[in-house]
Design a protein around this motif. Structure first.
Motif, PDB file in Angstrom:
ATOM      1  N   SER A 119      -6.060   1.739  -6.968  1.00 32.52           N
ATOM      2  CA  SER A 119      -4.771   2.426  -6.991  1.00 32.52           C
ATOM      3  C   SER A 119      -3.692   1.541  -7.600  1.00 32.52           C
ATOM      4  O   SER A 119      -2.834   2.025  -8.359  1.00 32.52           O
ATOM      5  CB  SER A 119      -4.362   2.848  -5.574  1.00 32.52           C
ATOM      6  OG  SER A 119      -5.255   3.811  -5.063  1.00 32.52           O
ATOM      7  N   PHE A 120      -3.730   0.243  -7.290  1.00 33.15           N
ATOM      8  CA  PHE A 120      -2.747  -0.656  -7.890  1.00 33.15           C
ATOM      9  C   PHE A 120      -2.946  -0.724  -9.402  1.00 33.15           C
ATOM     10  O   PHE A 120      -1.979  -0.665 -10.170  1.00 33.15           O
ATOM     11  CB  PHE A 120      -2.861  -2.057  -7.288  1.00 33.15           C
ATOM     12  CG  PHE A 120      -1.952  -3.054  -7.951  1.00 33.15           C
ATOM     13  CD1 PHE A 120      -0.590  -3.047  -7.704  1.00 33.15           C
ATOM     14  CD2 PHE A 120      -2.458  -3.978  -8.858  1.00 33.15           C
ATOM     15  CE1 PHE A 120       0.258  -3.952  -8.342  1.00 33.15           C
ATOM     16  CE2 PHE A 120      -1.618  -4.883  -9.495  1.00 33.15           C
ATOM     17  CZ  PHE A 120      -0.256  -4.862  -9.226  1.00 33.15           C
ATOM     18  N   VAL A 121      -4.185  -0.850  -9.836  1.00 29.73           N
ATOM     19  CA  VAL A 121      -4.459  -0.891 -11.275  1.00 29.73           C
ATOM     20  C   VAL A 121      -4.000   0.410 -11.932  1.00 29.73           C
ATOM     21  O   VAL A 121      -3.458   0.404 -13.048  1.00 29.73           O
ATOM     22  CB  VAL A 121      -5.954  -1.142 -11.526  1.00 29.73           C
ATOM     23  CG1 VAL A 121      -6.285  -1.006 -13.013  1.00 29.73           C
ATOM     24  CG2 VAL A 121      -6.361  -2.524 -11.027  1.00 29.73           C
ATOM     25  N   ASP A 122      -4.162   1.528 -11.234  1.00 28.34           N
ATOM     26  CA  ASP A 122      -3.778   2.828 -11.797  1.00 28.34           C
ATOM     27  C   ASP A 122      -2.278   2.944 -12.049  1.00 28.34           C
ATOM     28  O   ASP A 122      -1.863   3.661 -12.971  1.00 28.34           O
ATOM     29  CB  ASP A 122      -4.223   3.957 -10.866  1.00 28.34           C
ATOM     30  CG  ASP A 122      -5.710   4.248 -10.962  1.00 28.34           C
ATOM     31  OD1 ASP A 122      -6.334   3.818 -11.948  1.00 28.34           O
ATOM     32  OD2 ASP A 122      -6.248   4.908 -10.055  1.00 28.34           O
ATOM     33  N   VAL A 123      -1.454   2.275 -11.231  1.00 32.70           N
ATOM     34  CA  VAL A 123      -0.003   2.411 -11.414  1.00 32.70           C
ATOM     35  C   VAL A 123       0.568   1.363 -12.373  1.00 32.70           C
ATOM     36  O   VAL A 123       1.751   1.411 -12.700  1.00 32.70           O
ATOM     37  CB  VAL A 123       0.746   2.344 -10.052  1.00 32.70           C
ATOM     38  CG1 VAL A 123       0.293   3.479  -9.155  1.00 32.70           C
ATOM     39  CG2 VAL A 123       0.576   0.996  -9.377  1.00 32.70           C
ATOM     40  N   LEU A 124      -0.250   0.422 -12.806  1.00 23.89           N
ATOM     41  CA  LEU A 124       0.211  -0.534 -13.813  1.00 23.89           C
ATOM     42  C   LEU A 124       0.457   0.166 -15.142  1.00 23.89           C
ATOM     43  O   LEU A 124      -0.236   1.131 -15.482  1.00 23.89           O
ATOM     44  CB  LEU A 124      -0.833  -1.637 -14.029  1.00 23.89           C
ATOM     45  CG  LEU A 124      -0.945  -2.753 -12.996  1.00 23.89           C
ATOM     46  CD1 LEU A 124      -2.105  -3.667 -13.369  1.00 23.89           C
ATOM     47  CD2 LEU A 124       0.352  -3.550 -12.907  1.00 23.89           C
ATOM     48  N   ASP A 125       1.404  -0.322 -15.886  1.00 25.24           N
ATOM     49  CA  ASP A 125       1.597   0.171 -17.238  1.00 25.24           C
ATOM     50  C   ASP A 125       0.333  -0.077 -18.050  1.00 25.24           C
ATOM     51  O   ASP A 125      -0.326  -1.119 -17.897  1.00 25.24           O
ATOM     52  CB  ASP A 125       2.786  -0.541 -17.887  1.00 25.24           C
ATOM     53  CG  ASP A 125       3.091   0.000 -19.273  1.00 25.24           C
ATOM     54  OD1 ASP A 125       3.763   1.029 -19.358  1.00 25.24           O
ATOM     55  OD2 ASP A 125       2.635  -0.622 -20.259  1.00 25.24           O
ATOM     56  N   LEU A 148       2.615   9.264  -6.183  1.00 22.61           N
ATOM     57  CA  LEU A 148       3.111  10.607  -5.893  1.00 22.61           C
ATOM     58  C   LEU A 148       4.355  10.959  -6.700  1.00 22.61           C
ATOM     59  O   LEU A 148       4.549  12.117  -7.097  1.00 22.61           O
ATOM     60  CB  LEU A 148       3.416  10.746  -4.399  1.00 22.61           C
ATOM     61  CG  LEU A 148       2.209  10.685  -3.457  1.00 22.61           C
ATOM     62  CD1 LEU A 148       2.671  10.658  -2.007  1.00 22.61           C
ATOM     63  CD2 LEU A 148       1.280  11.874  -3.695  1.00 22.61           C
ATOM     64  N   THR A 149       5.220   9.972  -6.932  1.00 24.88           N
ATOM     65  CA  THR A 149       6.511  10.246  -7.563  1.00 24.88           C
ATOM     66  C   THR A 149       6.612   9.781  -9.011  1.00 24.88           C
ATOM     67  O   THR A 149       7.478  10.245  -9.759  1.00 24.88           O
ATOM     68  CB  THR A 149       7.653   9.581  -6.775  1.00 24.88           C
ATOM     69  OG1 THR A 149       7.537   8.155  -6.878  1.00 24.88           O
ATOM     70  CG2 THR A 149       7.610   9.994  -5.305  1.00 24.88           C
ATOM     71  N   ALA A 158       0.822  -1.216   0.000  1.00 28.41           N
ATOM     72  CA  ALA A 158       0.000   0.000   0.000  1.00 28.41           C
ATOM     73  C   ALA A 158       0.856   1.267   0.000  1.00 28.41           C
ATOM     74  O   ALA A 158       0.596   2.211  -0.763  1.00 28.41           O
ATOM     75  CB  ALA A 158      -0.949  -0.011   1.190  1.00 28.41           C
ATOM     76  N   HIS A 159       1.885   1.311   0.832  1.00 31.41           N
ATOM     77  CA  HIS A 159       2.735   2.503   0.887  1.00 31.41           C
ATOM     78  C   HIS A 159       3.514   2.676  -0.418  1.00 31.41           C
ATOM     79  O   HIS A 159       3.666   3.812  -0.914  1.00 31.41           O
ATOM     80  CB  HIS A 159       3.699   2.413   2.075  1.00 31.41           C
ATOM     81  CG  HIS A 159       3.020   2.520   3.404  1.00 31.41           C
ATOM     82  ND1 HIS A 159       2.411   3.676   3.850  1.00 31.41           N
ATOM     83  CD2 HIS A 159       2.839   1.599   4.393  1.00 31.41           C
ATOM     84  CE1 HIS A 159       1.893   3.476   5.043  1.00 31.41           C
ATOM     85  NE2 HIS A 159       2.125   2.217   5.397  1.00 31.41           N
ATOM     86  N   ASP A 160       3.982   1.578  -0.978  1.00 31.78           N
ATOM     87  CA  ASP A 160       4.711   1.658  -2.242  1.00 31.78           C
ATOM     88  C   ASP A 160       3.805   2.134  -3.373  1.00 31.78           C
ATOM     89  O   ASP A 160       4.240   2.888  -4.259  1.00 31.78           O
ATOM     90  CB  ASP A 160       5.302   0.295  -2.603  1.00 31.78           C
ATOM     91  CG  ASP A 160       6.483  -0.070  -1.719  1.00 31.78           C
ATOM     92  OD1 ASP A 160       7.023   0.826  -1.045  1.00 31.78           O
ATOM     93  OD2 ASP A 160       6.868  -1.260  -1.704  1.00 31.78           O
ATOM     94  N   ILE A 161       2.555   1.681  -3.361  1.00 32.52           N
ATOM     95  CA  ILE A 161       1.599   2.115  -4.376  1.00 32.52           C
ATOM     96  C   ILE A 161       1.376   3.615  -4.286  1.00 32.52           C
ATOM     97  O   ILE A 161       1.390   4.333  -5.297  1.00 32.52           O
ATOM     98  CB  ILE A 161       0.266   1.348  -4.236  1.00 32.52           C
ATOM     99  CG1 ILE A 161       0.463  -0.131  -4.592  1.00 32.52           C
ATOM    100  CG2 ILE A 161      -0.812   1.970  -5.123  1.00 32.52           C
ATOM    101  CD1 ILE A 161      -0.734  -1.007  -4.268  1.00 32.52           C
TER     102      ILE A 161
END
Length: 213
Positions: free
Chosen positions: A98-104, A60-61, A52-55
């Motif tokens: 949120s996890f799906v959002d950070v996937l390529d 953010l970055t 969760a924190h990594d996501i």
């Protein structure tokens, strides 16, 4: 044939969670079905709450910390995915989205996915089709027709006698196994191999020998 790679994503918040319980039962059913077909499978299971924190840091970055990057690489390399989320406010959880959002954007294009969801009441059973399935379709994944929803009553004495949970699990697992086995067959078929147009046991000598007769 190389072992097929199955990735399981569980977005449960508590430990233990009904979300993980459903994910485990779906995984077991898929593995049993593939084993019966003689398909070797490697499984990787990820609890999204552990990342969760990594996501959030990635959001953010724009950069994924190494543990999250390894999860994302496993998802991108998967031959099939089982994705299970709890339902909050009639839709998937924020952690899951949120996890799906950070996937390529192209990470799971063409990948078969078995969708699962859990909630306290059967009133949320349509969330798979009106919320979760469109999310994966947008990413050009290939969700199997059956999504498996489990309410609190599905785990206890009040379990649905009309469409029991295990029956739904088995149907969804069979559909994902069909997709996985189909991907394996398509990879084995080489359209440019001699067998594809000469037939089994054919050869170029046989083909050339017929010329001029």
């Amino acid at each position: 044939m190389a072992a097929r790679r199955l990735v399981v994503l569980s977005a449960g918040i508590s430990d233990p969670s009904s979300t993980r319980l459903l994910a485990d039962r779906l995984t077991r059913a898929v593995l049993d079905d593939l084993d019966a077909r003689g398909v070797e499978t490697e499984v990787s299971v990820f609890e999204l709450r552990d990342y969760a924190h990594d996501i959030m840091n990635n959001m953010l970055t724009g950069f994924a910390p190494k543990p999250l990057a390894e999860v994302m690489a496993s998802v991108a390399a998967a031959d099939a995915i089982i994705a299970v989320t709890p339902i909050f406010s009639t839709s998937y959880s924020g952690l899951f989205k949120s996890f799906v959002d950070v996937l390529d954007r192209d990470a799971i294009e063409g990948t078969p996915v078995l969708l699962g969801a859990t909630a306290g009441t059967p009133r949320h059973s349509l969330a798979i089709d009106y919320a979760i399935r469109p999310l994966f379709t947008y990413l050009h994944a290939e969700p199997v027709p059956t999504g498996v929803f489990a309410a609190s009553d599905d785990w206890g004495q009040g379990a649905d006698r009309v469409a029991p949970l295990q029956k739904r699990i088995d149907r969804g697992a069979r559909e994902l196994a069909d997709a996985v086995a189909g991907r394996g067959e398509s990879e084995k078929a080489d359209p440019f191999s001699p067998e594809s147009y000469l037939g089994e046991g054919g050869s170029f000598e046989t083909l050339l020998g017929g010329i001029g007769r």
